[in-house]
Write a protein that holds these residues in place. Structure first.
Motif, PDB file in Angstrom:
ATOM      1  N   ASP A   1      -7.912   7.654  -5.033  1.00 24.32           N
ATOM      2  CA  ASP A   1      -8.963   8.141  -4.139  1.00 24.32           C
ATOM      3  C   ASP A   1     -10.121   8.747  -4.904  1.00 24.32           C
ATOM      4  O   ASP A   1     -11.280   8.486  -4.609  1.00 24.32           O
ATOM      5  CB  ASP A   1      -8.401   9.208  -3.191  1.00 24.32           C
ATOM      6  CG  ASP A   1      -7.837   8.565  -1.939  1.00 24.32           C
ATOM      7  OD1 ASP A   1      -8.106   7.370  -1.747  1.00 24.32           O
ATOM      8  OD2 ASP A   1      -7.143   9.255  -1.180  1.00 24.32           O
TER       9      ASP A   1
ATOM     10  N   LEU B   1       0.813  -1.214   0.000  1.00 26.26           N
ATOM     11  CA  LEU B   1       0.000   0.000   0.000  1.00 26.26           C
ATOM     12  C   LEU B   1       0.856   1.279   0.000  1.00 26.26           C
ATOM     13  O   LEU B   1       0.548   2.242  -0.714  1.00 26.26           O
ATOM     14  CB  LEU B   1      -0.960  -0.005   1.195  1.00 26.26           C
ATOM     15  CG  LEU B   1      -2.036   1.081   1.208  1.00 26.26           C
ATOM     16  CD1 LEU B   1      -2.920   1.001  -0.026  1.00 26.26           C
ATOM     17  CD2 LEU B   1      -2.908   0.975   2.459  1.00 26.26           C
ATOM     18  N   ASP B   2       1.935   1.268   0.793  1.00 26.10           N
ATOM     19  CA  ASP B   2       2.806   2.453   0.871  1.00 26.10           C
ATOM     20  C   ASP B   2       3.364   2.823  -0.503  1.00 26.10           C
ATOM     21  O   ASP B   2       3.361   3.977  -0.904  1.00 26.10           O
ATOM     22  CB  ASP B   2       3.981   2.202   1.830  1.00 26.10           C
ATOM     23  CG  ASP B   2       3.555   2.386   3.279  1.00 26.10           C
ATOM     24  OD1 ASP B   2       2.420   2.873   3.487  1.00 26.10           O
ATOM     25  OD2 ASP B   2       4.334   2.017   4.179  1.00 26.10           O
TER      26      ASP B   2
ATOM     27  N   GLY C   1      -5.445  11.660  -4.486  1.00 25.85           N
ATOM     28  CA  GLY C   1      -4.797  11.117  -5.682  1.00 25.85           C
ATOM     29  C   GLY C   1      -5.784  10.552  -6.674  1.00 25.85           C
ATOM     30  O   GLY C   1      -7.000  10.625  -6.496  1.00 25.85           O
TER      31      GLY C   1
ATOM     32  N   ASN D   1       0.641   4.231  -2.697  1.00 27.01           N
ATOM     33  CA  ASN D   1       0.327   5.616  -2.330  1.00 27.01           C
ATOM     34  C   ASN D   1       1.417   6.584  -2.783  1.00 27.01           C
ATOM     35  O   ASN D   1       1.133   7.712  -3.187  1.00 27.01           O
ATOM     36  CB  ASN D   1       0.140   5.732  -0.810  1.00 27.01           C
ATOM     37  CG  ASN D   1      -1.248   5.277  -0.395  1.00 27.01           C
ATOM     38  OD1 ASN D   1      -2.202   5.353  -1.178  1.00 27.01           O
ATOM     39  ND2 ASN D   1      -1.372   4.781   0.823  1.00 27.01           N
ATOM     40  N   LYS D   2       2.645   6.125  -2.698  1.00 25.19           N
ATOM     41  CA  LYS D   2       3.778   6.980  -3.108  1.00 25.19           C
ATOM     42  C   LYS D   2       3.676   7.297  -4.614  1.00 25.19           C
ATOM     43  O   LYS D   2       3.794   8.455  -5.027  1.00 25.19           O
ATOM     44  CB  LYS D   2       5.103   6.253  -2.805  1.00 25.19           C
ATOM     45  CG  LYS D   2       6.250   7.222  -2.546  1.00 25.19           C
ATOM     46  CD  LYS D   2       7.536   6.480  -2.225  1.00 25.19           C
ATOM     47  CE  LYS D   2       8.417   6.394  -3.458  1.00 25.19           C
ATOM     48  NZ  LYS D   2       9.465   5.367  -3.322  1.00 25.19           N
TER      49      LYS D   2
ATOM     50  N   ASP E   1       1.006   7.109  -6.421  1.00 27.77           N
ATOM     51  CA  ASP E   1      -0.210   7.899  -6.643  1.00 27.77           C
ATOM     52  C   ASP E   1       0.053   9.380  -6.361  1.00 27.77           C
ATOM     53  O   ASP E   1      -0.396  10.263  -7.112  1.00 27.77           O
ATOM     54  CB  ASP E   1      -1.339   7.349  -5.756  1.00 27.77           C
ATOM     55  CG  ASP E   1      -2.720   7.845  -6.189  1.00 27.77           C
ATOM     56  OD1 ASP E   1      -2.878   8.183  -7.378  1.00 27.77           O
ATOM     57  OD2 ASP E   1      -3.631   7.901  -5.353  1.00 27.77           O
ATOM     58  N   ASN E   2       0.798   9.660  -5.284  1.00 27.39           N
ATOM     59  CA  ASN E   2       1.138  11.052  -4.971  1.00 27.39           C
ATOM     60  C   ASN E   2       2.021  11.679  -6.045  1.00 27.39           C
ATOM     61  O   ASN E   2       1.853  12.841  -6.414  1.00 27.39           O
ATOM     62  CB  ASN E   2       1.853  11.142  -3.615  1.00 27.39           C
ATOM     63  CG  ASN E   2       0.880  10.988  -2.467  1.00 27.39           C
ATOM     64  OD1 ASN E   2      -0.308  11.303  -2.601  1.00 27.39           O
ATOM     65  ND2 ASN E   2       1.362  10.477  -1.345  1.00 27.39           N
TER      66      ASN E   2
ATOM     67  N   LEU F   1      -9.454  -0.394  -3.098  1.00 25.76           N
ATOM     68  CA  LEU F   1      -8.879   0.633  -3.971  1.00 25.76           C
ATOM     69  C   LEU F   1      -9.362   0.409  -5.400  1.00 25.76           C
ATOM     70  O   LEU F   1      -9.446  -0.723  -5.850  1.00 25.76           O
ATOM     71  CB  LEU F   1      -7.345   0.569  -3.990  1.00 25.76           C
ATOM     72  CG  LEU F   1      -6.558   0.737  -2.704  1.00 25.76           C
ATOM     73  CD1 LEU F   1      -5.064   0.585  -3.004  1.00 25.76           C
ATOM     74  CD2 LEU F   1      -6.834   2.099  -2.082  1.00 25.76           C
TER      75      LEU F   1
END
Lengths: 92, 233
Positions: free
Chosen positions: B5, A18-19, B2, A22-23, A25-26, A68
């Motif tokens: 989301d 997940l980390d 993002g 998310n990274k 995605d950011n 997700l």
């Protein structure tokens, strides 16, 4: 957790990934803001590849909501911009 | 927020709207099932549309290939007749036609991929609908409205998410097909306007006419010579 890759199906993915997701995605948020289409393509590919590589595909007849939801792998830069502008891709 | 989301939020909002539509969760099951059948029909229609568009592009490619060969023959004939100018026109058109063929090949490959994707989508959706149908029957037979709530929420959420996904896939495939159809129409017009000449080979084009003129002039000259000889002139 269950991750949906739109256009492909759902994957069972260990939370430890997940980390990383998310990274990426950011990063994509920043890349789209900068208007860098080329980097967007490679970064978004990292995201979908990550799910495919570490995830286990769920059978077609499973009916479970995902934790997700990731847009389709062939998402264009224009479509990504639409998602951020709040217009989205999916009709309400 | 993002990309993930935002996408998830939109889809979850859609699902909540469906879940909040009816008092009795068992009605939600019937409503959702109806929508699923409708969507499956849409997917099948999408597959048919993509298949038709692909066939059209393939036909155009065949026509252009015929044209390519014809232009090559014309260039040879023109050279034989000593008409370099005419040969040049034919060869230029031949090269344009070749570029069009290459571009069509790429599009046919793209649309074949789209067709394949939609067919896989159809299969996946059918499997989910079948699974939903049996869950729906079980819930309706065994549970009261109050008891059904939890089970309905999970199965309806799961299938609604799939439906959003499939809906988007169909919509995108249709958009792509539309743009290919528009391009195919433009190519038809180009063919009709004579830019690429009549690739169907039905009527004679300008190069043909010019070559025919040369040929008939040659024949007239030969007959004239024969007549002259015969009459001793």
């Amino acid at each position: 957790m269950i991750v949906r890759l739109m256009g492909e199906g759902q994957y069972e993915l260990d939370k430890m990934h997940l980390d990383e997701i998310n990274k990426i995605d950011n990063n994509i948020v920043n890349i789209v803001n900068k208007g860098d289409e080329k980097t967007f393509k490679s970064e978004f590919k990292k995201l979908t590849d990550n799910v495919r590589r570490h995830g286990k595909k769920l059978p077609d007849d499973i009916l479970k909501p995902s934790d997700l939801i990731i847009p389709p792998a062939d998402l264009t830069f224009e479509e990504a911009k639409m998602i951020f502008k709040g217009e989205g891709l999916i009709e309400g | 927020m993002g990309l993930i989301d935002r996408t998830s939020t939109i889809i979850k909002a859609k699902i909540n709207k469906i879940l909040g539509k009816f008092e009795d969760p068992r009605e939600t099951l019937d409503y959702s099932y109806e929508k699923q059948i409708e969507l499956l029909r849409n997917v099948k229609r999408g597959v048919a549309e993509v298949t038709t568009a692909k066939k059209r592009l393939e036909l155009q490619k065949v026509k252009l290939e015929q044209n390519f060969k014809k232009l090559d023959d014309q260039a040879r004939e023109a050279v034989k007749a000593g008409r370099e100018d005419l040969a040049r026109v034919a060869l230029e058109r031949k090269s344009n036609t070749q570029a069009e063929i290459a571009s069509l090949e790429q599009q046919i490959a793209d649309i074949a991929k789209e067709q394949e994707k939609l067919m896989v989508t159809e299969k996946r959706l059918s499997a989910k609908i079948e699974s939903f149908r049996s869950t729906k029957e079980t819930i309706k037979a065994q549970y009261s409205a109050a008891e059904a709530q939890v089970k309905v929420t999970e199965s309806v959420s799961g299938i609604s998410e799939e439906m959003s996904d499939v809906g988007l896939a169909v919509q995108r495939a249709q958009d792509k097909t539309e743009s290919m159809k528009a391009r195919a129409s433009a190519l038809d017009e180009l063919v009709e306007a004579g830019t690429l000449e009549d690739v169907t080979g039905g009527t004679k084009d300008d190069i043909d006419r010019e070559l025919a003129k040369i040929k008939s002039k040659g024949e007239v000259d030969a007959q004239l010579d024969a007549l002259k000889k015969e009459l001793g002139k």
